[in-house]
Design a protein around this motif. Sequence first.
Motif, PDB file in Angstrom:
ATOM      1  N   PHE A  17       0.817  -1.203   0.000  1.00 46.65           N
ATOM      2  CA  PHE A  17       0.000   0.000   0.000  1.00 46.65           C
ATOM      3  C   PHE A  17       0.856   1.260   0.000  1.00 46.65           C
ATOM      4  O   PHE A  17       0.551   2.236  -0.684  1.00 46.65           O
ATOM      5  CB  PHE A  17      -0.918  -0.024   1.236  1.00 46.65           C
ATOM      6  CG  PHE A  17      -1.886   1.115   1.277  1.00 46.65           C
ATOM      7  CD1 PHE A  17      -3.020   1.106   0.460  1.00 46.65           C
ATOM      8  CD2 PHE A  17      -1.674   2.192   2.119  1.00 46.65           C
ATOM      9  CE1 PHE A  17      -3.918   2.154   0.484  1.00 46.65           C
ATOM     10  CE2 PHE A  17      -2.576   3.260   2.145  1.00 46.65           C
ATOM     11  CZ  PHE A  17      -3.699   3.235   1.326  1.00 46.65           C
ATOM     12  N   ASN A  18       1.965   1.222   0.759  1.00 45.41           N
ATOM     13  CA  ASN A  18       2.765   2.433   0.936  1.00 45.41           C
ATOM     14  C   ASN A  18       3.872   2.619  -0.099  1.00 45.41           C
ATOM     15  O   ASN A  18       4.321   3.734  -0.323  1.00 45.41           O
ATOM     16  CB  ASN A  18       3.413   2.442   2.328  1.00 45.41           C
ATOM     17  CG  ASN A  18       2.391   2.753   3.407  1.00 45.41           C
ATOM     18  OD1 ASN A  18       1.474   3.531   3.188  1.00 45.41           O
ATOM     19  ND2 ASN A  18       2.551   2.133   4.554  1.00 45.41           N
ATOM     20  N   THR A  19       4.363   1.528  -0.667  1.00 48.04           N
ATOM     21  CA  THR A  19       5.507   1.643  -1.564  1.00 48.04           C
ATOM     22  C   THR A  19       5.024   2.036  -2.956  1.00 48.04           C
ATOM     23  O   THR A  19       4.155   1.380  -3.521  1.00 48.04           O
ATOM     24  CB  THR A  19       6.275   0.310  -1.633  1.00 48.04           C
ATOM     25  OG1 THR A  19       6.433  -0.189  -0.302  1.00 48.04           O
ATOM     26  CG2 THR A  19       7.637   0.481  -2.270  1.00 48.04           C
ATOM     27  N   ASP A  20       5.607   3.098  -3.486  1.00 49.03           N
ATOM     28  CA  ASP A  20       5.154   3.577  -4.794  1.00 49.03           C
ATOM     29  C   ASP A  20       5.668   2.704  -5.928  1.00 49.03           C
ATOM     30  O   ASP A  20       4.927   2.297  -6.795  1.00 49.03           O
ATOM     31  CB  ASP A  20       5.621   5.024  -5.003  1.00 49.03           C
ATOM     32  CG  ASP A  20       4.923   5.955  -4.021  1.00 49.03           C
ATOM     33  OD1 ASP A  20       3.786   5.619  -3.619  1.00 49.03           O
ATOM     34  OD2 ASP A  20       5.511   6.992  -3.653  1.00 49.03           O
ATOM     35  N   TYR A  21       6.990   2.436  -5.900  1.00 53.08           N
ATOM     36  CA  TYR A  21       7.561   1.586  -6.943  1.00 53.08           C
ATOM     37  C   TYR A  21       7.847   0.219  -6.360  1.00 53.08           C
ATOM     38  O   TYR A  21       8.727   0.077  -5.520  1.00 53.08           O
ATOM     39  CB  TYR A  21       8.856   2.177  -7.491  1.00 53.08           C
ATOM     40  CG  TYR A  21       8.621   3.419  -8.316  1.00 53.08           C
ATOM     41  CD1 TYR A  21       8.171   3.295  -9.640  1.00 53.08           C
ATOM     42  CD2 TYR A  21       8.827   4.678  -7.779  1.00 53.08           C
ATOM     43  CE1 TYR A  21       7.924   4.433 -10.397  1.00 53.08           C
ATOM     44  CE2 TYR A  21       8.590   5.818  -8.527  1.00 53.08           C
ATOM     45  CZ  TYR A  21       8.141   5.687  -9.833  1.00 53.08           C
ATOM     46  OH  TYR A  21       7.904   6.809 -10.567  1.00 53.08           O
ATOM     47  N   ILE A  22       7.078  -0.765  -6.770  1.00 46.15           N
ATOM     48  CA  ILE A  22       7.302  -2.107  -6.251  1.00 46.15           C
ATOM     49  C   ILE A  22       8.368  -2.793  -7.082  1.00 46.15           C
ATOM     50  O   ILE A  22       8.196  -3.016  -8.276  1.00 46.15           O
ATOM     51  CB  ILE A  22       6.011  -2.957  -6.309  1.00 46.15           C
ATOM     52  CG1 ILE A  22       4.899  -2.303  -5.505  1.00 46.15           C
ATOM     53  CG2 ILE A  22       6.272  -4.376  -5.831  1.00 46.15           C
ATOM     54  CD1 ILE A  22       5.126  -2.302  -4.018  1.00 46.15           C
ATOM     55  N   VAL A  23       9.491  -3.072  -6.426  1.00 51.77           N
ATOM     56  CA  VAL A  23      10.523  -3.880  -7.073  1.00 51.77           C
ATOM     57  C   VAL A  23      10.603  -5.161  -6.276  1.00 51.77           C
ATOM     58  O   VAL A  23      10.815  -5.123  -5.049  1.00 51.77           O
ATOM     59  CB  VAL A  23      11.900  -3.166  -7.062  1.00 51.77           C
ATOM     60  CG1 VAL A  23      12.934  -4.006  -7.771  1.00 51.77           C
ATOM     61  CG2 VAL A  23      11.770  -1.790  -7.683  1.00 51.77           C
ATOM     62  N   MET A  24      10.406  -6.288  -6.902  1.00 50.84           N
ATOM     63  CA  MET A  24      10.288  -7.542  -6.168  1.00 50.84           C
ATOM     64  C   MET A  24      11.494  -7.811  -5.282  1.00 50.84           C
ATOM     65  O   MET A  24      11.375  -8.313  -4.164  1.00 50.84           O
ATOM     66  CB  MET A  24      10.078  -8.698  -7.151  1.00 50.84           C
ATOM     67  CG  MET A  24       8.789  -9.489  -6.929  1.00 50.84           C
ATOM     68  SD  MET A  24       7.541  -8.670  -5.938  1.00 50.84           S
ATOM     69  CE  MET A  24       7.019 -10.005  -4.919  1.00 50.84           C
ATOM     70  N   GLN A  25      12.660  -7.436  -5.793  1.00 49.07           N
ATOM     71  CA  GLN A  25      13.872  -7.682  -5.004  1.00 49.07           C
ATOM     72  C   GLN A  25      13.853  -6.881  -3.702  1.00 49.07           C
ATOM     73  O   GLN A  25      14.291  -7.361  -2.661  1.00 49.07           O
ATOM     74  CB  GLN A  25      15.098  -7.291  -5.846  1.00 49.07           C
ATOM     75  CG  GLN A  25      16.384  -7.879  -5.304  1.00 49.07           C
ATOM     76  CD  GLN A  25      17.541  -6.915  -5.492  1.00 49.07           C
ATOM     77  OE1 GLN A  25      17.540  -6.077  -6.397  1.00 49.07           O
ATOM     78  NE2 GLN A  25      18.536  -7.036  -4.635  1.00 49.07           N
ATOM     79  N   ARG A  26      13.291  -5.668  -3.733  1.00 48.92           N
ATOM     80  CA  ARG A  26      13.181  -4.846  -2.529  1.00 48.92           C
ATOM     81  C   ARG A  26      12.169  -5.449  -1.552  1.00 48.92           C
ATOM     82  O   ARG A  26      12.323  -5.328  -0.338  1.00 48.92           O
ATOM     83  CB  ARG A  26      12.741  -3.408  -2.881  1.00 48.92           C
ATOM     84  CG  ARG A  26      13.676  -2.721  -3.851  1.00 48.92           C
ATOM     85  CD  ARG A  26      14.998  -2.383  -3.224  1.00 48.92           C
ATOM     86  NE  ARG A  26      14.926  -1.156  -2.421  1.00 48.92           N
ATOM     87  CZ  ARG A  26      15.888  -0.776  -1.591  1.00 48.92           C
ATOM     88  NH1 ARG A  26      16.963  -1.531  -1.443  1.00 48.92           N
ATOM     89  NH2 ARG A  26      15.768   0.341  -0.913  1.00 48.92           N
ATOM     90  N   VAL A  27      11.143  -6.089  -2.096  1.00 53.01           N
ATOM     91  CA  VAL A  27      10.115  -6.688  -1.240  1.00 53.01           C
ATOM     92  C   VAL A  27      10.701  -7.848  -0.446  1.00 53.01           C
ATOM     93  O   VAL A  27      10.494  -7.972   0.764  1.00 53.01           O
ATOM     94  CB  VAL A  27       8.913  -7.176  -2.081  1.00 53.01           C
ATOM     95  CG1 VAL A  27       7.923  -7.947  -1.210  1.00 53.01           C
ATOM     96  CG2 VAL A  27       8.233  -6.013  -2.772  1.00 53.01           C
ATOM     97  N   THR A  28      11.474  -8.680  -1.105  1.00 61.75           N
ATOM     98  CA  THR A  28      11.933  -9.929  -0.489  1.00 61.75           C
ATOM     99  C   THR A  28      13.271  -9.781   0.233  1.00 61.75           C
ATOM    100  O   THR A  28      13.661 -10.664   0.991  1.00 61.75           O
ATOM    101  CB  THR A  28      12.081 -11.040  -1.547  1.00 61.75           C
ATOM    102  OG1 THR A  28      12.983 -10.572  -2.559  1.00 61.75           O
ATOM    103  CG2 THR A  28      10.742 -11.388  -2.166  1.00 61.75           C
ATOM    104  N   GLU A  29      13.936  -8.664   0.002  1.00 61.12           N
ATOM    105  CA  GLU A  29      15.301  -8.457   0.489  1.00 61.12           C
ATOM    106  C   GLU A  29      15.480  -8.804   1.984  1.00 61.12           C
ATOM    107  O   GLU A  29      16.443  -9.455   2.360  1.00 61.12           O
ATOM    108  CB  GLU A  29      15.671  -6.989   0.271  1.00 61.12           C
ATOM    109  CG  GLU A  29      17.145  -6.707   0.235  1.00 61.12           C
ATOM    110  CD  GLU A  29      17.371  -5.208   0.003  1.00 61.12           C
ATOM    111  OE1 GLU A  29      18.266  -4.650   0.621  1.00 61.12           O
ATOM    112  OE2 GLU A  29      16.617  -4.604  -0.794  1.00 61.12           O
TER     113      GLU A  29
END
Lengths: 303, 271
Positions: B132-144
């Motif tokens: 909801f809060n993250t504007d640019y979803i980069v999968m690597q940033r999500v799982t990091e």
Amino acid sequence: MKPILNIEGLSKHYGSLTAVDGLNLSVEQGQVYGILGPNGSGKTTTLGMVMDIIRPDAGTYNWFGGINVREARKRIGTLLETPNFYPYMNGVQNLKVVAHIKKTKSPDIDGLLEMVDLHQRKAAPFHTYSLGMKQRLAIAAAMVGNPDALIFDEPTNGLDPEGIAEVRDLIVRIAEQGKTIIMASHILDEVEKICSHVAIIKKGQLLATGSVGAIMDSDITIEVAAEDLEALKYILKDDDKISAVQSIGTDKLSISLDDDYGTAYINALAFRHNITLTHLVMKQKKLETEFLEITRNAAPKQY
Amino acid sequence: MLHLLQLEWLKMRHYRPFKVIMALYMVLLPLCFLSFKTSFDFPREFDIDSLFIFPNIWLYMGYAGNWLSFLFLGFLAILLIVREFSYKTARQNIMTGMSRREFIGGKMIFMLAVSVAATLYYTLLVLAFGFFNTDYIVMQRVTEQMYYIPRFCLMSFGYMCFAFLIGLWIRRTGLAILFYLTYTIILEPLLRLLTYTRIFPKSKISDYYPLNAIEDLVHFFSDARLQALMSSKNTPFSLQALPGWEAVLFSTFYIALFIFLSFWLMARRDL
């Protein structure tokens, strides 16, 4: 007779206090075995040890001839000291916990609640039950899974007369199903009414054991009177078959006698000394007199 | 194992404090997390909005959960064992046919199940808030930083095991909770300070105390950016969190110790 419980040399100390002192007992199948003793004589401690909630300092016990003790406990229903349940859960939910621990498949919970007359209150939480109801629920819980043996420790403690009668009646009915029951009590009347066998303990030591009948019959009391009471007293005291002579009021004597001898013996004895008895009555000795006598003198007796 | 878990569930499902504690935990976790926005005393240079997006959200939601697990799951663990003694149901359970090991084992499995449930909820919240809060979803940033998921679980279980041991030892709800709080908030920090200043001066040994190790599994001091800002201030006492692998290693050791002591205490006690 198959052995149910065997206890050898069981002991437990709390600091300098010896609660149970080298106790030996054996209970056989089908017996209703009373453990009779005054408060603090070690009854609950003994039962706690054979149920593995108190660690013995010495001695051994085995159930059902020596099977795994945890498996043995699943075949025993126990009410020790107080009914212990989860207060926020109702009767049915509490019995389900018991059935789950015993791994009883499809327990007849309604039937058990019916048996102890709690069916109408089965949905009420345990903490709303009266003491009598709590005690009856504990008896129902002990019966979950159709156990081979039951332990009831002071089952009528704290109940009103009606509650006492109900619980005793319930135990007699369970005994009639052929279950082995071990019941601890400090109330003689209870043991006399319910039990087939009894062990009397005091200060953790076994004082006497045997069938209730044998203990009741073993020593008899005879009441006698004669014109010359002093002369009668003199010859009775002199006889080695007579263990005790006591005056009852001013005109009668009470004598304790080995049960191989009876009124005829006394009559003949008096006759030999030219005394005519004016009164000669055999009194069945009550367990109560026996109990008080046994717990006063510490020497063990075997009946 | 399933049999023992089912038994605990039979006992707990009608227990109101259990429901209240779990409900409060669920309500308070997102609220505590959101409160970082306003009430937390971060250095001025620190970008607070970065806490609410991937990957940092894993750490900061976890740190909100750190407090809640410490308080609510800790209390739950104390209740879990102490009430079995106050109702005398522990002795009744044993007489009915459990072994002492099964009795403690069932509790441990139940606490593990609660920790796993709390961790699942934490994971769901992080994903929901994060996306909801993250504007640019980069999968690597999500799982990091997903390694915080098992660490969150270990942390929750660790607090529960410690609280459980205290409950088993003291057997009084009020006293046990008091000791649990006193030890964690006052006693252990004092011991650490003493260790740091007197016994082993300036050494890391003061960081290896049990509750500190468990706390550091998910601690905002682990944030390197924050750490850089904080260390410029001259702090008298180690404010660093243990490196992740050390926290995991020591926590695991202490949890094993708490579990062992629980079994040991139960085995030798009269009930």
